[in-house]
Scaffold this motif. Structure first.
Motif, PDB file in Angstrom:
ATOM      1  N   GLU A 197       2.622   8.316  -9.851  1.00  0.00           N
ATOM      2  CA  GLU A 197       2.385   7.021 -10.473  1.00  0.00           C
ATOM      3  C   GLU A 197       1.948   6.007  -9.415  1.00  0.00           C
ATOM      4  OE1 GLU A 197       2.560   6.161 -13.767  1.00  0.00           O
ATOM      5  OE2 GLU A 197       2.821   8.297 -14.151  1.00  0.00           O
ATOM      6  N   THR A 198       1.031   5.146  -9.796  1.00  0.00           N
ATOM      7  CA  THR A 198       0.628   4.006  -8.967  1.00  0.00           C
ATOM      8  C   THR A 198       0.115   4.432  -7.595  1.00  0.00           C
ATOM      9  OG1 THR A 198       2.560   2.955 -10.024  1.00  0.00           O
ATOM     10  CG2 THR A 198       1.298   1.610  -8.518  1.00  0.00           C
ATOM     11  N   ILE A 199      -0.895   5.299  -7.590  1.00  0.00           N
ATOM     12  CA  ILE A 199      -1.512   5.733  -6.337  1.00  0.00           C
ATOM     13  C   ILE A 199      -2.736   4.855  -6.070  1.00  0.00           C
ATOM     14  CG2 ILE A 199      -2.733   7.618  -5.188  1.00  0.00           C
ATOM     15  CD1 ILE A 199      -1.058   9.567  -6.856  1.00  0.00           C
ATOM     16  N   VAL A 215      -5.269  -0.066  -7.793  1.00  0.00           N
ATOM     17  CA  VAL A 215      -3.993   0.625  -7.923  1.00  0.00           C
ATOM     18  C   VAL A 215      -3.456   0.373  -9.325  1.00  0.00           C
ATOM     19  CG1 VAL A 215      -2.638  -1.331  -7.032  1.00  0.00           C
ATOM     20  CG2 VAL A 215      -1.714   1.000  -6.855  1.00  0.00           C
ATOM     21  N   GLY A 216      -2.846   1.378  -9.916  1.00  0.00           N
ATOM     22  CA  GLY A 216      -2.265   1.212 -11.245  1.00  0.00           C
ATOM     23  C   GLY A 216      -3.287   1.369 -12.351  1.00  0.00           C
ATOM     24  N   LEU A 217      -2.977   0.813 -13.517  1.00  0.00           N
ATOM     25  CA  LEU A 217      -3.791   1.000 -14.716  1.00  0.00           C
ATOM     26  C   LEU A 217      -4.990   0.069 -14.744  1.00  0.00           C
ATOM     27  CD1 LEU A 217      -0.960   1.238 -17.431  1.00  0.00           C
ATOM     28  CD2 LEU A 217      -2.069   3.110 -16.179  1.00  0.00           C
ATOM     29  N   THR A 218      -6.118   0.565 -15.246  1.00  0.00           N
ATOM     30  CA  THR A 218      -7.252  -0.306 -15.514  1.00  0.00           C
ATOM     31  C   THR A 218      -6.941  -1.119 -16.768  1.00  0.00           C
ATOM     32  OG1 THR A 218      -8.382   1.273 -16.950  1.00  0.00           O
ATOM     33  CG2 THR A 218      -8.792   1.459 -14.562  1.00  0.00           C
ATOM     34  N   GLY A 257       5.208  -9.640 -17.973  1.00  0.00           N
ATOM     35  CA  GLY A 257       4.495 -10.148 -16.812  1.00  0.00           C
ATOM     36  C   GLY A 257       4.380  -9.139 -15.685  1.00  0.00           C
ATOM     37  N   LYS A 258       4.937  -7.945 -15.874  1.00  0.00           N
ATOM     38  CA  LYS A 258       4.869  -6.923 -14.828  1.00  0.00           C
ATOM     39  C   LYS A 258       3.413  -6.559 -14.549  1.00  0.00           C
ATOM     40  CE  LYS A 258       6.250  -2.169 -13.754  1.00  0.00           C
ATOM     41  NZ  LYS A 258       6.977  -0.954 -14.225  1.00  0.00           N
ATOM     42  N   GLN A 304      -3.987  -2.251   0.168  1.00  0.00           N
ATOM     43  CA  GLN A 304      -2.882  -1.398   0.598  1.00  0.00           C
ATOM     44  C   GLN A 304      -1.551  -2.149   0.569  1.00  0.00           C
ATOM     45  OE1 GLN A 304      -2.436   2.280   2.010  1.00  0.00           O
ATOM     46  NE2 GLN A 304      -0.832   1.279   0.861  1.00  0.00           N
ATOM     47  N   ALA A 305      -1.536  -3.364   1.100  1.00  0.00           N
ATOM     48  CA  ALA A 305      -0.294  -4.148   1.081  1.00  0.00           C
ATOM     49  C   ALA A 305       0.074  -4.566  -0.339  1.00  0.00           C
ATOM     50  CB  ALA A 305      -0.440  -5.376   1.969  1.00  0.00           C
ATOM     51  N   ALA A 306      -0.932  -4.946  -1.132  1.00  0.00           N
ATOM     52  CA  ALA A 306      -0.663  -5.360  -2.510  1.00  0.00           C
ATOM     53  C   ALA A 306      -0.150  -4.206  -3.348  1.00  0.00           C
ATOM     54  CB  ALA A 306      -1.929  -5.941  -3.133  1.00  0.00           C
ATOM     55  N   ALA A 307      -0.552  -2.971  -2.998  1.00  0.00           N
ATOM     56  CA  ALA A 307      -0.092  -1.804  -3.746  1.00  0.00           C
ATOM     57  C   ALA A 307       1.410  -1.628  -3.641  1.00  0.00           C
ATOM     58  CB  ALA A 307      -0.806  -0.540  -3.243  1.00  0.00           C
ATOM     59  N   VAL A 308       1.992  -2.073  -2.537  1.00  0.00           N
ATOM     60  CA  VAL A 308       3.451  -2.011  -2.388  1.00  0.00           C
ATOM     61  C   VAL A 308       4.112  -2.867  -3.467  1.00  0.00           C
ATOM     62  CG1 VAL A 308       5.398  -2.493  -0.856  1.00  0.00           C
ATOM     63  CG2 VAL A 308       3.260  -1.593   0.090  1.00  0.00           C
ATOM     64  N   ALA A 309       3.553  -4.045  -3.707  1.00  0.00           N
ATOM     65  CA  ALA A 309       4.117  -4.939  -4.715  1.00  0.00           C
ATOM     66  C   ALA A 309       3.986  -4.361  -6.112  1.00  0.00           C
ATOM     67  CB  ALA A 309       3.421  -6.300  -4.643  1.00  0.00           C
ATOM     68  N   VAL A 310       2.830  -3.736  -6.390  1.00  0.00           N
ATOM     69  CA  VAL A 310       2.626  -3.138  -7.711  1.00  0.00           C
ATOM     70  C   VAL A 310       3.570  -1.955  -7.895  1.00  0.00           C
ATOM     71  CG1 VAL A 310       0.952  -2.051  -9.250  1.00  0.00           C
ATOM     72  CG2 VAL A 310       0.240  -3.927  -7.757  1.00  0.00           C
ATOM     73  N   LYS A 311       3.701  -1.136  -6.854  1.00  0.00           N
ATOM     74  CA  LYS A 311       4.605   0.014  -6.916  1.00  0.00           C
ATOM     75  C   LYS A 311       6.055  -0.437  -7.135  1.00  0.00           C
ATOM     76  CE  LYS A 311       5.554   4.456  -6.278  1.00  0.00           C
ATOM     77  NZ  LYS A 311       5.079   5.477  -7.228  1.00  0.00           N
ATOM     78  N   ALA A 312       6.394  -1.574  -6.555  1.00  0.00           N
ATOM     79  CA  ALA A 312       7.762  -2.087  -6.672  1.00  0.00           C
ATOM     80  C   ALA A 312       8.041  -2.710  -8.039  1.00  0.00           C
ATOM     81  CB  ALA A 312       8.027  -3.113  -5.573  1.00  0.00           C
ATOM     82  N   GLY A 313       7.001  -2.844  -8.872  1.00  0.00           N
ATOM     83  CA  GLY A 313       7.207  -3.391 -10.211  1.00  0.00           C
ATOM     84  C   GLY A 313       7.286  -4.899 -10.273  1.00  0.00           C
ATOM     85  N   LEU A 314       6.659  -5.583  -9.331  1.00  0.00           N
ATOM     86  CA  LEU A 314       6.701  -7.045  -9.330  1.00  0.00           C
ATOM     87  C   LEU A 314       5.866  -7.627 -10.466  1.00  0.00           C
ATOM     88  CD1 LEU A 314       6.599  -7.924  -5.523  1.00  0.00           C
ATOM     89  CD2 LEU A 314       8.539  -7.342  -6.983  1.00  0.00           C
TER      90      LEU A 314
END
Length: 447
Positions: free
Chosen positions: A336-338, A351-354, A397-398, A414-424
């Protein structure tokens, strides 16, 4: 495990195979790996690494032109393809040596020859030797597909691009995925006339529609020609080049044809089906979440499984295999979320869903965008706009997906993907102070 020659025999020394071999050996396993070409695999030898170096080289075409607007007295510059090509191949040689050294330092035995599976615990080497192993790992990757048409032997694939003797003045690229668009950008920047043909009417299927549409607009403005709904009918050698015939369009004459029409798993001739390993319709090894095939002692990681064809994913699969089988630390790869990128000109990343995927899965979504002209482009008189897009769950709002196109997009994502992976959430982004002036600040300013 003393009944076998090895605890683990790996076929293929690419990113996944090398990681699995090295880590398994570090856990104390007796490991051997067979590689019929060069250690390092597609990414290091004929893929992401040399291609990214070509992309860096290509970008100087725009940077040198833009520098004049920033006060630099830049003369008219010529481009030396053989110099870049040879420097890139030299770096590939260096990395190949480092990968080989890594395996040797971890006491992994290397067989520089082809290997085939002849039993659940048995491998035959091209030299005629048969060895046994408690576990066998298939990490043979994938290869470029070549369209079945008359004259297809006159074209090349991404494998051969890095060895071209001269820079072609006219290039036709078949395909519309990330490989096709990356090489289209590279050759266009080098001064070649680029024509990209695709059998459908879309580029980069699977990426967010807004972002790929923006790349198409910018690519056309840069002079790349696109021919859609065009299937190969044949290639003919002429006195002045290669004549390419296609459906729904007039033939075109070029100096080089590059096939970028997908990649097929490397399972042919490995003996897998004969020993009972199940393959899917395109020849990929079917595996479970622990990378195990239909035969308990045979596993597979990387592109040969056709799950997610990305180098970091293959590495994680190799790590998970070694940890689970030899490290007493069982775990599985989370797909998930690659994050992924297309190193086009300009690059895309996501990253994540279109937006389309999110609507199909969640129904109600909110989309936030920032459509802006990067500061550097403004002063350079370069009329290219970047586009950042955030797709969020309308109720919570996720952040479900984050997609962008513009300078340095992969580095920012790459850095923003961490936030998306974390469910922010969008609110978490909004509460973060912008870093000004930067392109990345648009991540926390989207409306």
């Amino acid at each position: 495990m003393a009944d076998y020659d090895y605890d683990l025999f790996v076929i293929g020394a690419g990113s996944g195979g090398v990681r699995a071999s090295r880590v398994s050996a570090a856990y104390g396993a007796r490991v051997a790996v067979a590689e019929e070409y060069r250690v390092g695999g597609t990414c290091v030898i004929r893929g992401c690494v040399p291609k990214k170096l070509l992309i860096y080289g290509a970008h100087f075409a725009e940077d040198l032109k833009d520098a004049r607007r920033f006060g630099w007295d830049v003369p008219e510059c010529g481009f030396d393809w053989p110099m870049l090509r040879d420097n890139v191949l030299g770096e590939v040689d260096r990395l190949n040596g480092l990968y080989q050294q890594t395996l040797e330092n971890n006491k992994v035995e290397i067989f520089n020859e082809r290997a085939t599976v002849t039993g659940p615990h048995e491998v035959r080497l091209a030299s005629g030797r048969t060895v046994t192993a408690k576990h066998i790992l298939i990490a043979t990757g994938a290869r470029p597909q070549i369209p079945d048409c008359p004259g297809n032997d006159l074209g090349i694939t991404s494998n051969e691009v890095f060895h071209l003797e001269t820079l072609p003045k006219r290039v036709l690229i078949a395909g519309a995925g990330y490989i096709a668009n990356e090489f289209a950008g590279i050759f266009n920047e080098f001064g070649s006339k680029v024509t990209l043909i695709n059998r459908s009417d879309q580029i980069l299927r699977g990426y967010d529609e807004s972002i790929r549409d923006r790349l198409l607009q910018i690519s056309i403005a840069k002079g790349i020609e696109f021919r859609f709904n065009a299937s190969f009918e044949g290639i003919e050698q002429t006195e002045t080049g290669l004549k390419v015939s296609m459906s729904n369009h007039e033939p075109v004459e070029v100096d080089c044809v590059i096939f970028a029409t997908g990649r097929a798993p490397n399972t042919e001739g490995l003996g897998l089906e004969a020993v009972g390993v199940e393959l899917d319709v395109i020849g990929a090894v079917k595996v479970d979440a622990d990378n195990r095939s239909s035969i308990d002692s045979i596993f597979a990681v990387g592109d040969v499984t056709n799950r997610v064809q990305l180098t970091p994913v293959a590495i994680r699969e190799g790590q998970a295999f070694a940890d689970t089988i030899f490290g007493n630390k069982p775990h599985q790869v989370d797909y998930e979320t690659i994050p992924a990128a297309v190193f086009s000109h300009p690059p895309m990343a996501g990253v994540g869903l279109t937006e389309g995927q999110a609507k199909n899965k969640f129904g109600a979504v909110k989309v936030y965008t920032s459509d802006f002209r990067p500061m550097k482009n403004v002063l350079a008189n370069r009329n290219e706009r970047a586009l950042y897009k955030m797709v969020c769950d309308a109720n919570t709002g996720k952040v479900l997906g984050l997609h962008m196109i513009g300078p340095d997009a992969p580095e920012i994502l790459q850095a923003a993907a961490v936030a998306v992976k974390a469910g922010l959430t969008k609110a978490d982004f909004d509460q973060t102070v912008a870093l000004h002036p930067s392109m990345a600040e648009e991540l926390v300013l989207m409306k």
